[in-house]
Design an enzyme around this catalytic site. Structure first.
Site, PDB file in Angstrom:
ATOM      1  N   LYS A  17       0.833  -1.199   0.000  1.00 37.04           N
ATOM      2  CA  LYS A  17       0.000   0.000   0.000  1.00 37.04           C
ATOM      3  C   LYS A  17       0.863   1.241   0.000  1.00 37.04           C
ATOM      4  O   LYS A  17       0.529   2.228  -0.650  1.00 37.04           O
ATOM      5  CB  LYS A  17      -0.955   0.012   1.195  1.00 37.04           C
ATOM      6  CG  LYS A  17      -2.117  -0.959   1.033  1.00 37.04           C
ATOM      7  CD  LYS A  17      -3.161  -0.773   2.111  1.00 37.04           C
ATOM      8  CE  LYS A  17      -4.326  -1.726   1.914  1.00 37.04           C
ATOM      9  NZ  LYS A  17      -5.236  -1.712   3.058  1.00 37.04           N
ATOM     10  N   LYS A  76      -5.595 -11.296 -10.327  1.00 43.34           N
ATOM     11  CA  LYS A  76      -6.857 -11.438  -9.602  1.00 43.34           C
ATOM     12  C   LYS A  76      -7.829 -10.310  -9.947  1.00 43.34           C
ATOM     13  O   LYS A  76      -7.415  -9.200 -10.266  1.00 43.34           O
ATOM     14  CB  LYS A  76      -6.598 -11.436  -8.087  1.00 43.34           C
ATOM     15  CG  LYS A  76      -6.235 -12.815  -7.573  1.00 43.34           C
ATOM     16  CD  LYS A  76      -5.886 -12.798  -6.103  1.00 43.34           C
ATOM     17  CE  LYS A  76      -7.110 -12.602  -5.225  1.00 43.34           C
ATOM     18  NZ  LYS A  76      -6.794 -12.824  -3.796  1.00 43.34           N
ATOM     19  N   LYS A 103     -10.805  -4.283  -7.767  1.00 41.70           N
ATOM     20  CA  LYS A 103     -11.575  -3.069  -8.053  1.00 41.70           C
ATOM     21  C   LYS A 103     -10.682  -1.899  -8.443  1.00 41.70           C
ATOM     22  O   LYS A 103     -11.177  -0.884  -8.920  1.00 41.70           O
ATOM     23  CB  LYS A 103     -12.508  -2.734  -6.896  1.00 41.70           C
ATOM     24  CG  LYS A 103     -11.825  -2.148  -5.714  1.00 41.70           C
ATOM     25  CD  LYS A 103     -12.867  -1.614  -4.763  1.00 41.70           C
ATOM     26  CE  LYS A 103     -12.132  -1.011  -3.596  1.00 41.70           C
ATOM     27  NZ  LYS A 103     -12.624  -1.308  -2.319  1.00 41.70           N
TER      28      LYS A 103
END
Ligand code: TRP
Length: 326
Positions: free
Chosen positions: A113, A194, A197
């Site tokens: 992140k 994968k 979003k």
């Protein structure tokens, strides 16, 4: 004593069908077997970029409505919003004082992140796993159902358990991962990755309208290279989705057509699109109804927070007493 579960979901936007299969669908099934606490972790969501005010409020209400529409039942489970139970933040502070910096520096989610949001590497992002440990341990659950990406955070939770017990006396038990079936729901646009979003074109949302679902599937990649004799990844992903949302008869028929070389991918996509749209239709209706009445949603989650507070306050009192806070 009945085994118990706690899990949390961040309110950061609509859940896609991979999120649904990986979390909510399991939560709904677990309700009958375990004493369940399901938490909307709004404080965690502040560690990422967001639009303040009405937009954040909408994200929280949307996920609350999604919980209810998917079948989480306030009569069976304790459903609540993290920031409504202030003990989460308090216990996180206490855990901060026994968590080594080095443990947090190793967290792969923190590294991922912070490389993705370099302009906003805030202390909350670094501390995220400690708040998660507090979320969990306040309710002393036996099991925590999470995806594979959260295993390292659960290991840290158990490190905190050992450190706390060692320093202050036996208080918490280590938690077990409630192993969920590993899921490989892949991106529609890049089936090697994968479904996510953060990648437009890769996902279908739980509450997409049927036309939207068909439009997204129409663009799904099927013509990826595959070693001879192997199904291309994009096609395998469509079949995988069909096992979750479609009928076994359709799956069998289309698979035979694939093996016989007569399959039309447009038909596979049509059947799959209808299956997904039908699967979520009742939830779509229920959520639309709930969203007309946000006060009702808030009422349900406020009542959940009252139940959660009783358990959380008891744990916090025990912790303070063990430490010697007066
Ligand atoms: N970190 C979790 C995720 O991103 C969300 C979460 C926060 C959580 N607190 C939790 C999950 C407690 C399980 C238990 O998926």
């Amino acid at each position: 004593m009945k085994n118990s579960i706690l899990s949390g979901i961040q309110p950061t936007g609509e859940l896609h069908i991979g999120n649904y299969l990986g979390s909510l669908k399991n939560f709904v099934e677990l309700q009958d077997e375990f004493d369940c606490y399901f938490c909307i972790v709004d404080l965690h969501s502040l560690t990422e970029e967001f639009e303040p005010g009405a937009a954040k409020r909408k994200q929280i209400l949307d996920i609350a409505a999604t919980f209810l529409a998917a079948g989480l039942d306030p009569a069976k489970s304790t459903l609540f919003i993290q920031s409504h139970v202030s003990a989460h933040a308090e216990l996180a502070w206490i855990f901060n004082t026994i968590t080594p910096m080095g443990e947090l520096e190793r967290m792969t989610q923190y590294k991922d992140k912070s490389s993705r949001q370099q302009a906003n590497i805030n202390a909350g992002l670094f501390d995220y796993p400690v708040l998660m440990a507090a979320d969990i341990l306040l309710y002393k659950p036996t099991h925590v159902p999470v995806g594979h990406d959260q295993i390292q955070h659960l290991e840290l939770t158990n490190t905190i358990v050992r450190k706390f017990n060692h320093k202050f006396g036996q208080t918490f038990n280590e938690v077990k991962i409630y192993a969920q079936k590993p899921l490989r729901i892949m991106s529609l646009s890049e089936p090697e990755r994968k479904m996510s979003k953060s990648e437009p074109g890769s996902f279908i949302n739980m509450f997409d309208e049927p036309e939207e679902i068909h439009k997204k599937l129409a663009k799904a990649v099927t013509a990826t290279d595959a070693p001879a004799g192997q199904m291309p990844k994009g096609v395998a992903n469509l079949f995988e989705l069909l096992t979750h949302f479609g009928s076994p008869a359709d799956h069998e028929r289309l698979m035979k057509e694939y093996q016989g070389g007569t399959i039309k991918y447009s038909e596979l996509k049509q059947v799959l699109g209808d299956a997904i749209a039908n699967y979520f239709a009742p939830m779509r209706v229920k959520r639309a109804e709930l969203e007309k009445n946000p006060d009702q949603i808030i009422k349900i989650f406020t009542a959940g927070a009252k139940k959660a507070q009783i358990v959380a306050q008891a744990t916090l009192a025990e912790v303070k007493q063990k430490i010697g806070l007066i």
